[in-house]
Design a protein around this motif. Sequence first.
Motif, PDB file in Angstrom:
ATOM      1  N   MET A 117       0.393  -0.945   0.046  1.00 33.59           N
ATOM      2  CA  MET A 117      -0.181  -0.074   0.200  1.00 33.59           C
ATOM      3  C   MET A 117       0.717   1.536  -0.071  1.00 33.59           C
ATOM      4  SD  MET A 117      -2.662   0.746   2.888  1.00 33.59           S
ATOM      5  CE  MET A 117      -4.079   2.280   2.175  1.00 33.59           C
ATOM      6  N   ALA A 118       0.951   1.662  -1.196  1.00 37.34           N
ATOM      7  CA  ALA A 118       1.100   3.253  -1.059  1.00 37.34           C
ATOM      8  C   ALA A 118       1.113   4.097   0.128  1.00 37.34           C
ATOM      9  CB  ALA A 118       1.129   3.980  -2.392  1.00 37.34           C
ATOM     10  N   ASN A 119       2.365   4.945   0.740  1.00 36.19           N
ATOM     11  CA  ASN A 119       2.343   5.905   1.821  1.00 36.19           C
ATOM     12  C   ASN A 119       1.329   7.195   1.068  1.00 36.19           C
ATOM     13  OD1 ASN A 119       3.980   7.512   1.297  1.00 36.19           O
ATOM     14  ND2 ASN A 119       5.426   6.244   2.306  1.00 36.19           N
ATOM     15  N   LYS A 120       1.019   8.065   2.523  1.00 36.46           N
ATOM     16  CA  LYS A 120       0.805   9.039   1.639  1.00 36.46           C
ATOM     17  C   LYS A 120       1.339  10.538   0.467  1.00 36.46           C
ATOM     18  CE  LYS A 120      -3.169   9.355   5.555  1.00 36.46           C
ATOM     19  NZ  LYS A 120      -3.539  10.216   6.654  1.00 36.46           N
ATOM     20  N   SER A 121       2.269  10.513   0.778  1.00 38.93           N
ATOM     21  CA  SER A 121       3.199  11.265   0.142  1.00 38.93           C
ATOM     22  C   SER A 121       3.445  10.308  -1.389  1.00 38.93           C
ATOM     23  CB  SER A 121       4.442  11.547   0.785  1.00 38.93           C
ATOM     24  OG  SER A 121       5.062  10.201   1.352  1.00 38.93           O
ATOM     25  N   ASP A 122       3.415   8.943  -0.796  1.00 40.69           N
ATOM     26  CA  ASP A 122       4.039   8.569  -2.293  1.00 40.69           C
ATOM     27  C   ASP A 122       2.474   8.816  -3.559  1.00 40.69           C
ATOM     28  OD1 ASP A 122       6.140   7.071  -2.096  1.00 40.69           O
ATOM     29  OD2 ASP A 122       5.642   5.230  -1.638  1.00 40.69           O
ATOM     30  N   SER A 123       1.532   8.934  -2.672  1.00 38.47           N
ATOM     31  CA  SER A 123       0.122   9.118  -3.276  1.00 38.47           C
ATOM     32  C   SER A 123       0.052  10.333  -4.152  1.00 38.47           C
ATOM     33  CB  SER A 123      -1.303   8.876  -2.140  1.00 38.47           C
ATOM     34  OG  SER A 123      -1.510   7.565  -2.895  1.00 38.47           O
ATOM     35  N   ARG A 124       0.486  11.560  -3.271  1.00 42.52           N
ATOM     36  CA  ARG A 124       0.519  13.353  -3.427  1.00 42.52           C
ATOM     37  C   ARG A 124       1.624  12.834  -4.580  1.00 42.52           C
ATOM     38  NH1 ARG A 124       3.215  18.088  -2.809  1.00 42.52           N
ATOM     39  NH2 ARG A 124       2.198  19.595  -2.086  1.00 42.52           N
ATOM     40  N   GLU A 125       2.224  12.642  -4.337  1.00 41.49           N
ATOM     41  CA  GLU A 125       3.938  12.973  -5.856  1.00 41.49           C
ATOM     42  C   GLU A 125       3.734  12.466  -6.739  1.00 41.49           C
ATOM     43  OE1 GLU A 125       8.371  13.075  -6.798  1.00 41.49           O
ATOM     44  OE2 GLU A 125       7.003  13.619  -4.705  1.00 41.49           O
ATOM     45  N   LYS A 126       2.552  11.121  -6.796  1.00 33.51           N
ATOM     46  CA  LYS A 126       2.537  10.483  -8.126  1.00 33.51           C
ATOM     47  C   LYS A 126       1.547  11.241  -8.493  1.00 33.51           C
ATOM     48  CE  LYS A 126       1.731   7.168 -10.884  1.00 33.51           C
ATOM     49  NZ  LYS A 126       3.209   7.608 -12.277  1.00 33.51           N
ATOM     50  N   ILE A 127       0.340  12.373  -7.629  1.00 39.71           N
ATOM     51  CA  ILE A 127      -0.243  13.289  -8.607  1.00 39.71           C
ATOM     52  C   ILE A 127       0.014  13.931  -8.981  1.00 39.71           C
ATOM     53  CG2 ILE A 127      -3.036  14.781  -7.689  1.00 39.71           C
ATOM     54  CD1 ILE A 127      -3.236  12.616  -5.659  1.00 39.71           C
ATOM     55  N   LEU A 128       1.529  14.377  -8.340  1.00 44.40           N
ATOM     56  CA  LEU A 128       1.791  15.767  -8.924  1.00 44.40           C
ATOM     57  C   LEU A 128       2.772  15.389 -10.384  1.00 44.40           C
ATOM     58  CD1 LEU A 128       3.548  18.116  -5.332  1.00 44.40           C
ATOM     59  CD2 LEU A 128       1.858  18.820  -7.225  1.00 44.40           C
ATOM     60  N   GLN A 129       2.964  13.766 -10.222  1.00 39.11           N
ATOM     61  CA  GLN A 129       4.063  13.446 -11.209  1.00 39.11           C
ATOM     62  C   GLN A 129       3.629  13.906 -12.360  1.00 39.11           C
ATOM     63  OE1 GLN A 129       5.623  10.396 -10.286  1.00 39.11           O
ATOM     64  NE2 GLN A 129       7.468  10.423  -9.462  1.00 39.11           N
ATOM     65  N   THR A 130       1.840  12.973 -12.498  1.00 36.82           N
ATOM     66  CA  THR A 130       0.862  12.698 -13.117  1.00 36.82           C
ATOM     67  C   THR A 130       0.242  14.407 -13.566  1.00 36.82           C
ATOM     68  OG1 THR A 130       0.131  10.811 -12.418  1.00 36.82           O
ATOM     69  CG2 THR A 130      -1.175  11.760 -14.017  1.00 36.82           C
ATOM     70  N   ALA A 131      -0.128  14.838 -13.049  1.00 34.08           N
ATOM     71  CA  ALA A 131      -0.687  15.992 -13.260  1.00 34.08           C
ATOM     72  C   ALA A 131       0.662  17.626 -13.687  1.00 34.08           C
ATOM     73  CB  ALA A 131      -0.663  17.153 -11.783  1.00 34.08           C
TER      74      ALA A 131
ATOM     75  N   TYR B  25      -8.713  15.222  -3.086  1.00 32.02           N
ATOM     76  CA  TYR B  25      -9.460  16.445  -2.849  1.00 32.02           C
ATOM     77  C   TYR B  25      -8.484  16.490  -1.189  1.00 32.02           C
ATOM     78  CZ  TYR B  25     -11.954  17.053  -7.332  1.00 32.02           C
ATOM     79  OH  TYR B  25     -12.293  17.146  -8.306  1.00 32.02           O
ATOM     80  N   HIS B  26      -8.092  15.620  -1.241  1.00 33.26           N
ATOM     81  CA  HIS B  26      -7.384  15.543   0.059  1.00 33.26           C
ATOM     82  C   HIS B  26      -6.350  16.707  -0.127  1.00 33.26           C
ATOM     83  CE1 HIS B  26      -5.871  14.617   4.347  1.00 33.26           C
ATOM     84  NE2 HIS B  26      -4.676  14.178   3.766  1.00 33.26           N
ATOM     85  N   TYR B  27      -5.604  16.266  -1.375  1.00 36.72           N
ATOM     86  CA  TYR B  27      -4.404  17.190  -0.907  1.00 36.72           C
ATOM     87  C   TYR B  27      -4.328  18.443  -1.290  1.00 36.72           C
ATOM     88  CZ  TYR B  27      -1.580  12.765   0.053  1.00 36.72           C
ATOM     89  OH  TYR B  27      -1.614  11.255   0.690  1.00 36.72           O
ATOM     90  N   PHE B  28      -4.876  18.775  -2.754  1.00 31.64           N
ATOM     91  CA  PHE B  28      -4.975  19.371  -2.748  1.00 31.64           C
ATOM     92  C   PHE B  28      -6.978  20.119  -3.103  1.00 31.64           C
ATOM     93  CE2 PHE B  28      -2.349  16.856  -5.201  1.00 31.64           C
ATOM     94  CZ  PHE B  28      -0.910  18.042  -5.049  1.00 31.64           C
ATOM     95  N   PRO B  29      -7.162  20.990  -2.116  1.00 33.61           N
ATOM     96  CA  PRO B  29      -8.698  21.014  -1.515  1.00 33.61           C
ATOM     97  C   PRO B  29      -8.858  21.980  -2.398  1.00 33.61           C
ATOM     98  CG  PRO B  29      -6.971  21.122   0.865  1.00 33.61           C
ATOM     99  CD  PRO B  29      -6.083  20.735  -0.891  1.00 33.61           C
ATOM    100  N   ASN B  30      -8.882  22.507  -2.308  1.00 34.17           N
ATOM    101  CA  ASN B  30      -8.571  23.992  -3.812  1.00 34.17           C
ATOM    102  C   ASN B  30      -8.573  24.012  -5.207  1.00 34.17           C
ATOM    103  OD1 ASN B  30      -8.740  26.409  -1.144  1.00 34.17           O
ATOM    104  ND2 ASN B  30      -6.786  26.093  -1.140  1.00 34.17           N
ATOM    105  N   GLY B  31      -8.561  22.441  -5.083  1.00 30.16           N
ATOM    106  CA  GLY B  31      -8.702  22.071  -7.013  1.00 30.16           C
ATOM    107  C   GLY B  31      -7.451  22.704  -7.404  1.00 30.16           C
TER     108      GLY B  31
END
Length: 191
Positions: A1-15, A44-50
Amino acid sequence: MANKSDSREKILQTASRLFQLQGYHATGLNQIIKESGSPKGSLYHYFPNGKEELAIEAVKYTSIYIETKLQGFMDEVPDPIEAIQAFIHETANQFNNPQNIEGIPVGLLASETALISEPLRMVCVESFKKWETILAKKLIQNGVQNEQAIKVGMLLNSMIEGGILLSLANKDKTHLLTIAETIPLLLTKKG
């Protein structure tokens, strides 16, 4: 299971990749979620302002990536002409497989959002300034006067950004390679 910082990092990489390749308006949050493999709630957890907040963070993420890469070339290659050429060649090589481009500067996003989002415009300006400063410092270390080095750093960054946009438009790295080839003409003193 990916940790929270990995999820945020993956979202940022993709975006970051999608904003660079498609632009701000053509990139949807659903596409970012799908391609990152992240649950919708994570975005939405990591970037609540969209989307705008995500884009700002993506620019910062890309900026750090480019700063690190650019500074690496400036530190490793003693000659400023060769260091700048090496960085441009590295950037140009990404056009061998444009679907996997990483860390392409933020000119596309800046041009698309400068008139509609002041926070996005400002983070792009800050990124450009950081890259120009890295280039200028390398020139100063090699005997170029401060004021001249700052102007040349701005010129070089403008050329690289323009070369990237033209390379994207043409799906060809020739513009970047031509810029790299002409760097000695711009930086070699005559007379």
